[in-house]
Design a protein around this motif. Sequence first.
Motif, PDB file in Angstrom:
ATOM      1  N   ARG A 103       0.489  -0.810   0.157  1.00  0.00           N
ATOM      2  CA  ARG A 103       0.015   0.049  -0.095  1.00  0.00           C
ATOM      3  C   ARG A 103       0.728   0.514  -0.211  1.00  0.00           C
ATOM      4  O   ARG A 103       0.574   2.232   1.053  1.00  0.00           O
ATOM      5  CB  ARG A 103      -0.878  -0.341   1.344  1.00  0.00           C
ATOM      6  CG  ARG A 103      -1.448  -1.219   1.383  1.00  0.00           C
ATOM      7  CD  ARG A 103      -3.026  -1.596   0.649  1.00  0.00           C
ATOM      8  NE  ARG A 103      -3.256  -2.740   1.473  1.00  0.00           N
ATOM      9  CZ  ARG A 103      -3.035  -3.622   0.819  1.00  0.00           C
ATOM     10  NH1 ARG A 103      -2.780  -4.064  -0.388  1.00  0.00           N
ATOM     11  NH2 ARG A 103      -3.870  -5.020   1.351  1.00  0.00           N
ATOM     12  N   PHE A 104       1.821   1.163  -0.776  1.00  0.00           N
ATOM     13  CA  PHE A 104       2.533   2.874  -1.024  1.00  0.00           C
ATOM     14  C   PHE A 104       2.073   3.419  -1.352  1.00  0.00           C
ATOM     15  O   PHE A 104       2.416   4.877  -1.011  1.00  0.00           O
ATOM     16  CB  PHE A 104       3.663   2.364  -1.848  1.00  0.00           C
ATOM     17  CG  PHE A 104       4.929   1.597  -1.482  1.00  0.00           C
ATOM     18  CD1 PHE A 104       5.680   2.329  -0.879  1.00  0.00           C
ATOM     19  CD2 PHE A 104       5.345   0.462  -1.988  1.00  0.00           C
ATOM     20  CE1 PHE A 104       6.751   1.599  -0.099  1.00  0.00           C
ATOM     21  CE2 PHE A 104       6.115  -0.435  -1.916  1.00  0.00           C
ATOM     22  CZ  PHE A 104       6.855   0.146  -0.713  1.00  0.00           C
ATOM     23  N   THR A 105       0.659   3.659  -1.933  1.00  0.00           N
ATOM     24  CA  THR A 105       0.284   4.569  -2.584  1.00  0.00           C
ATOM     25  C   THR A 105      -1.244   5.170  -1.475  1.00  0.00           C
ATOM     26  O   THR A 105      -1.348   6.281  -0.669  1.00  0.00           O
ATOM     27  CB  THR A 105      -0.930   4.760  -2.972  1.00  0.00           C
ATOM     28  OG1 THR A 105      -1.810   3.066  -2.703  1.00  0.00           O
ATOM     29  CG2 THR A 105      -0.345   4.106  -4.670  1.00  0.00           C
ATOM     30  N   ARG A 106      -0.862   4.399  -0.073  1.00  0.00           N
ATOM     31  CA  ARG A 106      -1.150   4.891   1.152  1.00  0.00           C
ATOM     32  C   ARG A 106      -0.696   4.743   2.400  1.00  0.00           C
ATOM     33  O   ARG A 106      -0.585   5.018   3.902  1.00  0.00           O
ATOM     34  CB  ARG A 106      -2.812   3.771   1.842  1.00  0.00           C
ATOM     35  CG  ARG A 106      -3.777   4.657   2.834  1.00  0.00           C
ATOM     36  CD  ARG A 106      -4.482   3.390   3.362  1.00  0.00           C
ATOM     37  NE  ARG A 106      -5.081   3.385   2.230  1.00  0.00           N
ATOM     38  CZ  ARG A 106      -5.954   1.909   2.545  1.00  0.00           C
ATOM     39  NH1 ARG A 106      -5.651   1.351   4.394  1.00  0.00           N
ATOM     40  NH2 ARG A 106      -6.623   1.109   2.364  1.00  0.00           N
ATOM     41  N   GLN A 107       0.930   5.289   1.880  1.00  0.00           N
ATOM     42  CA  GLN A 107       2.434   5.798   2.509  1.00  0.00           C
ATOM     43  C   GLN A 107       2.739   4.297   3.574  1.00  0.00           C
ATOM     44  O   GLN A 107       2.633   4.690   4.977  1.00  0.00           O
ATOM     45  CB  GLN A 107       1.875   6.926   2.963  1.00  0.00           C
ATOM     46  CG  GLN A 107       1.689   7.822   2.736  1.00  0.00           C
ATOM     47  CD  GLN A 107       0.445   8.345   1.895  1.00  0.00           C
ATOM     48  OE1 GLN A 107       0.263   7.911   0.635  1.00  0.00           O
ATOM     49  NE2 GLN A 107      -0.470   8.761   2.732  1.00  0.00           N
ATOM     50  N   PHE A 140       3.632   1.370  10.068  1.00  0.00           N
ATOM     51  CA  PHE A 140       1.899   1.578   9.374  1.00  0.00           C
ATOM     52  C   PHE A 140       2.470   3.185   8.692  1.00  0.00           C
ATOM     53  O   PHE A 140       2.378   4.526   9.292  1.00  0.00           O
ATOM     54  CB  PHE A 140       1.212   2.191  10.819  1.00  0.00           C
ATOM     55  CG  PHE A 140       0.026   1.952  10.148  1.00  0.00           C
ATOM     56  CD1 PHE A 140      -0.382   0.456  10.467  1.00  0.00           C
ATOM     57  CD2 PHE A 140      -1.473   3.168  10.078  1.00  0.00           C
ATOM     58  CE1 PHE A 140      -1.486  -0.125  10.200  1.00  0.00           C
ATOM     59  CE2 PHE A 140      -2.268   2.894  10.142  1.00  0.00           C
ATOM     60  CZ  PHE A 140      -2.580   1.514   9.871  1.00  0.00           C
ATOM     61  N   GLY A 141       3.422   3.170   8.105  1.00  0.00           N
ATOM     62  CA  GLY A 141       3.759   3.547   7.131  1.00  0.00           C
ATOM     63  C   GLY A 141       4.795   3.076   5.825  1.00  0.00           C
ATOM     64  O   GLY A 141       4.995   1.976   6.245  1.00  0.00           O
ATOM     65  N   PRO A 142       5.745   3.738   4.945  1.00  0.00           N
ATOM     66  CA  PRO A 142       6.294   3.134   4.293  1.00  0.00           C
ATOM     67  C   PRO A 142       7.599   2.616   4.474  1.00  0.00           C
ATOM     68  O   PRO A 142       8.071   2.966   3.412  1.00  0.00           O
ATOM     69  CB  PRO A 142       6.593   4.143   2.766  1.00  0.00           C
ATOM     70  CG  PRO A 142       6.393   5.265   3.851  1.00  0.00           C
ATOM     71  CD  PRO A 142       6.019   5.098   4.580  1.00  0.00           C
TER      72      PRO A 142
END
Length: 499
Positions: free
Chosen positions: A291-295, A403-405
């Motif tokens: 979910r890189f698009t959601r960081q 909870f981050g990229p």
Amino acid sequence: MVDGKLVPVLDAQKLAQNLSGFNLIDGALVPALSGRTFPIVNPATGLEISTAAFSVVQDVDAAVEAAQRAQPDWAGTPARRRGALVMECARLLEAHVQELSRLVTLETGKALRTESRTEAAGIADMLLFYGGLGSELKGETIPHRPDMLTITLREPIGVVGAILPWNAPMYILAMKIAPALVAGNTVVVKSAEEAPLAVLRVCQILNQVLPKGVLNIVSGYGPECGAPLVAHAAVGKITFTGSVETGKIIYRTAADKLIPVTLELGGKSPMIVMPDADLDKAAAGAVAGMRFTRQGQSCSASSRMLVHSSVHDEFVAKVKALVDAMKIGDPMDEATDIGTIISRGQYDKVSSYIAAGRATADATAVECCTLPTDPGLGGGLFVRPVMFTGLTNDSRLAREEIFGPVVCVIKFSDYEEALSLANDTSYGLTASVWTRDLKTALDASQKLQAGFVQVNQNIVAQPGLSYGGVKNSGLGKEASLEAMLDHFTQKKTVIFNMQ
Ligand code: NAI
Ligand code: MG
């Protein structure tokens, strides 16, 4: 309003202002009884965009009382009629997709094109799915004695409390309220303090169709607003998505009241890449799964990539190339793929993990993309996606939910090792295995300790697919018929002795 119906407001800033400081209780937008509010900040600029009602126990009481008053009539409405109303809600939402996606982008920093629009469209889909399930709320006949009729009835629990996180606030709202409502419960939602606006708007839209008091929403902080909702004597069920720590606090209170809970508590999900995997497909799946698009702010993020040593370097290079092609920037810009982290607190948390990774001997930080240079975004909470190679599975970065990229890529040399690394975690939400070999796929799907396992793909929760974790990832299932029957009804056994 046109013909008594809300019209979409595409100016997100204006809509955020219109919703400022409100709860929605008993069909009406009302301020917190104390008159207090707290600021809502756009994480892409650092500027205040609106405020939210600072609700405390008295506001929660008012919302629960409204839900209690509405519950008997709602439960007395035929199940298929309730479902039809929920489907009517879905149709109303379809007209608000652009509006809602802009509003959620403004308050969360999620990119409009890659994230928010998908989320806004997805909520109608979830409501349509559950809306069609009203007649599935059926019981059984039991061959207890031939001269008596014995049956079970599925009854609503009563008032449900739904506590939301900020990462996909509207989708998670839909996943919680739709089964609760169709099953005949009324609901009090508590929004996440970082993202209260879009979910308030969704509830306002739904209140055009639902009888007043059936769906209420309050905003506020965990201890002041969430805790009293869980503790309220009239709340018979809590459904929660968030951290393990808060999930345990909620479970303890629920235990004192002996009420059921559904807890979705995140993960540290493994993605096993076998040497025979289609590496291009696996790399694309890694980008989607992380979910890189959601960081990377997703409970099901594939944040532990376990890769066979023979394909490790090639896999990392392929993932890096795909992520490098993504654009970090203004979340509202259609060209942007990746927006911002939700809040300063989460930004600091994610940054501290990245610093710890850098400080680890033998670990290499593979950084991707470039940060935006637009001066207007100077206050934005942007983080470059990073993959750490060379870390072990016992490192903090591989054990704790970031909870981050931030991805840990860990090498393995044979399948048994991969399986044992995959299961060596306190979490168990999702897992995936990438292989062309059917025997490996079948074996892994049985041995991976997770509630949602995929072979050669990494999709998100969808209507109809039971979703929920094992171990520290929580209790109960969501997004399915089973979720509605098992978690939003209670069964009653009835014996007719007419002798
Ligand atoms: P959190 O679990 O503290 O907050 C989630 C929701 O619970 C919010 O609405 C919050 O106000 C409420 N809450 C907090 N304390 C409460 C209490 N004592 N009683 C009732 N409700 C309470 O999560 P937070 O602080 O937003 O994020 C911390 C970490 O949690 C993240 O870094 C991430 O690792 C994890 N998280 C996981 C999510 C998931 O999808 N499973 C979603 C959000 C966060
Ligand atoms: Mg918290």
